[in-house]
Write an enzyme that holds these catalytic residues in place. Structure first.
Site, short mmCIF file in Angstrom:
data_model
loop_
_atom_site.label_atom_id
_atom_site.label_comp_id
_atom_site.label_asym_id
_atom_site.label_seq_id
_atom_site.Cartn_x
_atom_site.Cartn_y
_atom_site.Cartn_z
N TYR A 184 0.86 -1.19 0.00
CA TYR A 184 0.00 0.00 0.00
C TYR A 184 0.90 1.24 0.00
CZ TYR A 184 -3.64 3.21 1.52
OH TYR A 184 -4.51 4.27 1.59
N THR A 186 1.50 3.91 1.67
CA THR A 186 2.22 4.44 2.84
C THR A 186 3.20 3.44 3.45
OG1 THR A 186 0.45 3.70 4.29
CG2 THR A 186 0.35 6.00 3.50
N LYS A 187 3.25 2.21 2.95
CA LYS A 187 4.17 1.21 3.54
C LYS A 187 5.62 1.53 3.14
CE LYS A 187 0.58 -0.52 5.27
NZ LYS A 187 -0.17 -1.71 5.60
N ASN A 188 6.58 0.78 3.65
CA ASN A 188 7.99 1.10 3.39
C ASN A 188 8.34 1.01 1.91
OD1 ASN A 188 7.91 1.18 6.16
ND2 ASN A 188 9.93 0.24 6.41
N MET A 189 7.60 0.22 1.17
CA MET A 189 7.66 0.24 -0.30
C MET A 189 6.25 -0.05 -0.80
SD MET A 189 9.29 -3.45 -1.40
CE MET A 189 8.49 -3.39 -3.01
#
Ligand SMILES: *Cc1c(COP(=O)(O)O)cnc(C)c1O
Length: 370
Positions: A184, A186-189
């Protein structure tokens, strides 16, 4: 102290750069847009992050969790032990296959599930444990795997927030029966939307591949009842671009966290367990003995984006209340405490040195004022 007119620092800043845009356009021009060569390449490349496990790409992190539980044959009458202090998707995936979540407490230090509470919660209907590597901190997988082995339980790691985290040098997503990642924004990637399931078991990997595509390996030779949880090649191409930057971004997140740890004194900075590599999906402080709402307001006034993950533990969310509208008989003191105390501050790789100084100074003002 920076004035009120300084630019607002957002709590997250998803990257959609020229490379991501070019990759998406390139794939669109090929006409191979669903579960094609980009998806296969993404799966192969992601395996490097999880000690070479089989990787099965799907269309979201929630799908990854749900499909894994389906593939493990979980359904009505089965129970899965899961922390209440997580995003609702963890427990939703359990309910979506008709099984029941059994909520357990967290360890205050890591915000991850408490292995002793897990062991105490094992009962005759327990089929699996779902540890969540919350905020990018690895759960106590060594202890959890020992408990699972002793009781013959599957372990489904919710690694949606923890790409590249590890414990004793072993990566998350490579401990359990399966690991589930989210892409998603906003995740780290990210891959716009997307998810990945990782497993060492080739038979489980094949079942997952069948189930994500209507139960088919050969077209129209459906073997089982499956879903459509396929990833697009546009998403996979974006994910591949992001994956190449993940190591640098993770180092930047860790460096940002180190700076904030050293500089913030008026709030409790995030502890890290021994031998844990934290990848700081969130940099989560606690406001102890104070007014968390006032601290959040002060941060916002000072231009510092901030958020509470999660203000309501899952066992208190409406779908998880009992018939009387009350939470079940769960005893989760550390969960309740964390939900009342935490604030996540910006830690993303796009922060400048002056941003970091403003965040730390504002945290000290807000923590002192609270
Ligand atoms: C984001 C997230 C999920 C779900 O991932 P999606 O890709 O948004 O479906 C599951 N669990 C946790 C802990 C998450 O943070």
């Amino acid at each position: 102290m920076t004035g009120q007119n300084a630019e607002f620092i957002p709590p997250a800043r998803p990257v959609i750069g020229e490379a991501e845009i070019e990759a998406a356009v390139r794939v669109l021009r090929t006409g191979r847009v669903v579960q094609g060569p980009e998806v296969a390449a993404f799966e192969e490349e992601f395996a490097e992050l999880v000690a070479g496990r089989h990787c099965v790409a799907v269309n979201s992190g929630t799908s990854a969790l749900q499909l894994t539980l389906m593939a493990l044959g979980l359904g009505p009458g089965d129970e899965v032990i899961v922390p209440s202090f997580s995003f609702a998707a963890s427990a939703n995936s359990i309910r979506l296959v008709g099984a029941e979540p059994v909520f357990v407490d967290i360890e205050p230090g890591s915000f991850c599930v408490d292995p002793a509470a897990v062991e105490a919660a094992v009962g005759p209907r327990t089929k699996a444990i779902m540890p969540v590597h919350l905020y990018g901190h690895p759960a106590a997988m060594d202890k959890l795997m020992a408990i699972a082995e002793k009781h013959g339980l599957a372990v489904v790691e919710d690694a949606a927030q923890a790409h590249g985290a590890s414990l004793n040098g072993h990566p998350v997503g490579a401990f359990g029966t399966a690991g589930c990642f989210s892409f998603y924004p906003t995740k780290n990637m990210h891959s716009l939307e997307g998810g990945m399931i990782t497993t060492a078991d080739p038979a489980l990997a094949r079942t997952l591949r069948l189930l994500r595509n209507q139960g088919m390996e050969q077209r129209y030779a459906n073997e089982v009842v499956g879903a459509n949880m396929r990833l697009t090649d546009v998403a996979a191409a974006i994910g591949r671009v992001q994956l190449r930057q993940l190591a640098d971004w993770t180092e930047q997140r860790r460096a940002n966290a180190k700076f904030l740890d050293a500089r913030i004194s008026a709030m409790v900075t995030p502890p890290v367990a021994d031998n844990a590599r934290h990848v700081y999906h969130q940099y989560t402080v606690r406001v102890v003995d104070g007014d968390r709402d006032a601290a959040q307001q002060r941060l916002t006034d000072l231009g510092i984006g901030n958020a509470v993950y999660y203000p309501t533990p899952i066992h208190r969310l409406k779908p998880y209340l009992n018939a009387d509208g009350e939470p079940g008989p769960w005893d989760l003191p550390e969960t309740e405490k964390a939900a009342a105390q935490v604030i996540s501050l910006p830690v993303h790789p796009s922060l400048s040195q002056s941003d970091l100084e403003r965040i730390a100074d504002a945290a000290n003002v807000a923590g002192g004022a609270a």
